[in-house]
Design an enzyme around this catalytic site. Sequence first.
Site, PDB file in Angstrom:
ATOM      1  N   ASP A  19       0.872  -1.172   0.000  1.00 54.83           N
ATOM      2  CA  ASP A  19       0.000   0.000   0.000  1.00 54.83           C
ATOM      3  C   ASP A  19       0.915   1.230   0.000  1.00 54.83           C
ATOM      4  OD1 ASP A  19      -2.296   1.716   0.482  1.00 54.83           O
ATOM      5  OD2 ASP A  19      -1.671   1.768   2.577  1.00 54.83           O
ATOM      6  N   ASP A  21      -0.305   5.096   1.201  1.00 57.45           N
ATOM      7  CA  ASP A  21      -0.591   6.000   2.318  1.00 57.45           C
ATOM      8  C   ASP A  21      -0.504   5.285   3.662  1.00 57.45           C
ATOM      9  OD1 ASP A  21      -1.119   8.359   0.825  1.00 57.45           O
ATOM     10  OD2 ASP A  21      -3.124   7.635   0.350  1.00 57.45           O
ATOM     11  N   ASP A  30      -3.817  12.325   0.460  1.00 56.21           N
ATOM     12  CA  ASP A  30      -5.020  13.132   0.229  1.00 56.21           C
ATOM     13  C   ASP A  30      -5.181  14.199   1.309  1.00 56.21           C
ATOM     14  OD1 ASP A  30      -5.678  11.755  -2.046  1.00 56.21           O
ATOM     15  OD2 ASP A  30      -7.233  10.526  -1.110  1.00 56.21           O
ATOM     16  N   ASP A 111      -5.088   3.428  -3.172  1.00 53.93           N
ATOM     17  CA  ASP A 111      -6.267   4.235  -3.503  1.00 53.93           C
ATOM     18  C   ASP A 111      -5.920   5.724  -3.538  1.00 53.93           C
ATOM     19  OD1 ASP A 111      -8.860   4.732  -4.196  1.00 53.93           O
ATOM     20  OD2 ASP A 111      -9.713   4.416  -2.205  1.00 53.93           O
ATOM     21  N   ASP A 192      -1.759  -1.160   5.850  1.00 55.13           N
ATOM     22  CA  ASP A 192      -2.175  -0.600   7.141  1.00 55.13           C
ATOM     23  C   ASP A 192      -3.688  -0.467   7.279  1.00 55.13           C
ATOM     24  OD1 ASP A 192      -3.089   2.584   6.976  1.00 55.13           O
ATOM     25  OD2 ASP A 192      -1.943   1.879   5.263  1.00 55.13           O
TER      26      ASP A 192
END
Length: 255
Positions: A19, A21, A30, A111, A192
């Site tokens: 992942d 972030d 974001d 994402d 996470d």
Amino acid sequence: MASSSAHISSDKRFIIFFDFDETIVDETSDDMVVQAAPGQHLPGWLKDTYQPGRYNEYMQRVLAYLAEQGVTESHIRGIMEKIPATPGMIALFQFLRTRPPQDFEVVLVSDANTFFIESWLRRVGARQLFHRIFTNPATFNKDGRLVMRPFHSHDCPRCPDNMCKQVIVRDYLARRTQERGRPYQRVFYVGDGANDFCPALSLGSRDVAFPRRDFPMHRLITETHEAMPGEFKAVTVPWVSAEEVVQRLRKLVAE
């Protein structure tokens, strides 16, 4: 967006998914981009447009607002480049980079979006480490606005409308297994968030999930072990520093 896999050699023993972030970087990109807004915060009317499960659409509105306020590509890139890595993550990258070429295929599933991720990876010199990046496509249009689109659509009830990482991971593993003519010896997943729990559910008993300790992915794995023993099959190795991931990988590649 997914970069091509045509050039990836078929002799890799392992595959490791990351992942972005709060896994690779120690913040949510974001959230960090809001620093570009006037006064470093968003107006209430904009924040009120958020709907659960539709965060991607909300971020499209945020990026449009930033463009209207005159925020430039270089300003956003500068903010992304300043995000710190999580503890030990650069050491983990260095470990993967120095392994024999047949050891690891390295894939990022996030994402966030292409611009945020590529900006940060290039700044730390890690872009070439990743064979594939799966994320929401984002490019600047002629008006200087960062336009983001959803990665895909899916039917998973657990995940946001624009991305189910389990669908991505399962489809990619199936395609690569067919291309290679054999499966990987082990699959690793470093994450996470709650949306990292979903792909980790598809891992087998020889695979390893590396959830960041006490983050949502770790809590969901723990709750699943208690409520439905045997449902979550992968070995679980929580981490505070990614140096702990290095230690476990070092042992596994030597087996």
